[in-house]
Design a protein around this motif. Structure first.
Motif, short mmCIF file in Angstrom:
data_model
loop_
_atom_site.label_atom_id
_atom_site.label_comp_id
_atom_site.label_asym_id
_atom_site.label_seq_id
_atom_site.Cartn_x
_atom_site.Cartn_y
_atom_site.Cartn_z
N ASP A 169 38.93 48.62 44.26
CA ASP A 169 39.26 49.85 43.55
C ASP A 169 40.61 50.35 44.07
OD1 ASP A 169 39.34 52.93 43.45
OD2 ASP A 169 37.77 52.40 42.03
N ILE A 170 41.55 50.48 43.15
CA ILE A 170 42.86 51.05 43.49
C ILE A 170 43.03 52.30 42.65
CG2 ILE A 170 45.37 50.70 43.46
CD1 ILE A 170 43.93 48.92 45.51
N ASP A 171 42.95 53.45 43.30
CA ASP A 171 43.10 54.75 42.62
C ASP A 171 42.20 54.86 41.39
OD1 ASP A 171 44.96 55.49 44.52
OD2 ASP A 171 46.68 54.90 43.30
N GLY A 172 40.95 54.42 41.53
CA GLY A 172 39.98 54.55 40.45
C GLY A 172 40.03 53.46 39.41
N VAL A 173 40.86 52.43 39.60
CA VAL A 173 40.95 51.32 38.65
C VAL A 173 40.45 50.05 39.34
CG1 VAL A 173 42.49 49.91 37.23
CG2 VAL A 173 42.94 52.36 37.49
N ARG A 174 39.37 49.47 38.77
CA ARG A 174 38.86 48.20 39.31
C ARG A 174 39.90 47.12 39.06
NH1 ARG A 174 35.50 47.10 35.83
NH2 ARG A 174 36.28 45.10 35.15
N THR A 175 40.44 46.57 40.14
CA THR A 175 41.56 45.64 40.07
C THR A 175 41.11 44.26 40.57
OG1 THR A 175 43.07 47.49 40.45
CG2 THR A 175 43.94 45.27 40.81
N HIS A 176 41.25 43.26 39.70
CA HIS A 176 40.85 41.89 40.01
C HIS A 176 42.03 41.11 40.58
CE1 HIS A 176 40.60 37.59 38.80
NE2 HIS A 176 39.40 37.72 39.34
N TYR A 177 41.71 40.22 41.52
CA TYR A 177 42.73 39.30 42.02
C TYR A 177 42.09 38.00 42.45
CZ TYR A 177 41.46 41.00 46.73
OH TYR A 177 40.80 41.35 47.87
N ILE A 178 42.90 36.96 42.44
CA ILE A 178 42.52 35.63 42.88
C ILE A 178 43.15 35.43 44.25
CG2 ILE A 178 42.75 33.16 42.40
CD1 ILE A 178 43.30 34.09 39.42
N GLU A 179 42.38 34.87 45.19
CA GLU A 179 42.91 34.66 46.53
C GLU A 179 42.63 33.23 46.98
OE1 GLU A 179 42.78 36.68 50.98
OE2 GLU A 179 41.64 37.59 49.35
N ALA A 180 43.63 32.62 47.60
CA ALA A 180 43.48 31.27 48.14
C ALA A 180 44.44 31.10 49.31
CB ALA A 180 43.78 30.23 47.06
N GLY A 181 44.09 30.23 50.24
CA GLY A 181 44.99 29.87 51.33
C GLY A 181 44.93 30.81 52.51
N LYS A 182 45.71 30.43 53.53
CA LYS A 182 45.81 31.20 54.77
C LYS A 182 47.27 31.25 55.19
CE LYS A 182 41.24 30.01 56.62
NZ LYS A 182 40.61 30.94 55.76
N GLY A 183 47.60 32.25 55.98
CA GLY A 183 48.97 32.37 56.47
C GLY A 183 49.56 33.69 56.06
N PRO A 184 50.90 33.77 56.06
CA PRO A 184 51.56 35.02 55.64
C PRO A 184 51.17 35.33 54.20
CG PRO A 184 53.16 33.40 56.46
CD PRO A 184 51.85 32.72 56.41
N LEU A 185 51.12 36.61 53.87
CA LEU A 185 50.66 37.03 52.55
C LEU A 185 51.77 36.91 51.50
CD1 LEU A 185 48.51 38.21 50.67
CD2 LEU A 185 49.16 40.49 51.50
N LEU A 186 51.42 36.23 50.40
CA LEU A 186 52.26 36.11 49.22
C LEU A 186 51.49 36.69 48.05
CD1 LEU A 186 54.57 34.95 47.41
CD2 LEU A 186 53.26 32.80 47.37
#
Length: 145
Positions: free
Chosen positions: A9-26
């Motif tokens: 939840d970002i400021d009341g908006v359900r926000t979807h994301y895909i995540e993969a990998g490890k290390g510094p954030l991109l």
């Protein structure tokens, strides 16, 4: 490669994301247009990025699997996209500077976030980015005729 679908939840908006990998954030921000989303924009390069980075491809509000707030209640304009994305980046990064890639409309969002919140972005890449309607911050600049 393991891919996780997440929502926050970002400021009341359900926000979807895909995540993969490890290390510094991109973080990858998709372009606009009918049917645009994180998976459609980034699936072809996600594995390569995830080999070196903790890679997050986000669906902006109104796109992909993110919530589609009623336009009567939610401003879909560029300044609000910038605000929403800055809050998203702070949340997923814990406030640490990140690597950021924006495509098309996502490039305008990445640029807008970086201009307003440079502390959030370590490196920025823009791909066919839309521009922003901003005044030149240089007072000595002359207007083009």
């Amino acid at each position: 490669m393991e891919i996780a679908n997440q929502t926050i939840d970002i400021d009341g908006v359900r926000t979807h994301y895909i995540e993969a990998g490890k290390g510094p954030l991109l973080v990858l921000i998709h372009g606009g247009g009918s049917g645009a989303d994180a998976w459609g924009n980034w699936r072809g390069c996600l594995e390569a990025y995830a080999a070196q980075f903790r890679t997050i491809a986000v669906d902006m509000p109104g796109f992909g699997r993110s919530e589609r707030p009623d336009p009567a209640q939610f401003d879909y304009g560029q300044s609000n996209r910038n605000r929403h994305m800055a809050a998203f980046l702070r949340t997923v990064s814990g406030g640490e500077p990140i690597f950021l890639i924006g495509n098309s409309m996502g490039g305008a969002t990445a640029l807008g976030v970086t201009i307003k919140h440079p502390e959030l972005v370590r490196k920025l890449v823009l791909m066919g980015a839309a521009g922003l309607d901003i005044s030149n911050p240089d007072p000595s600049a002359k207007k083009a005729l």
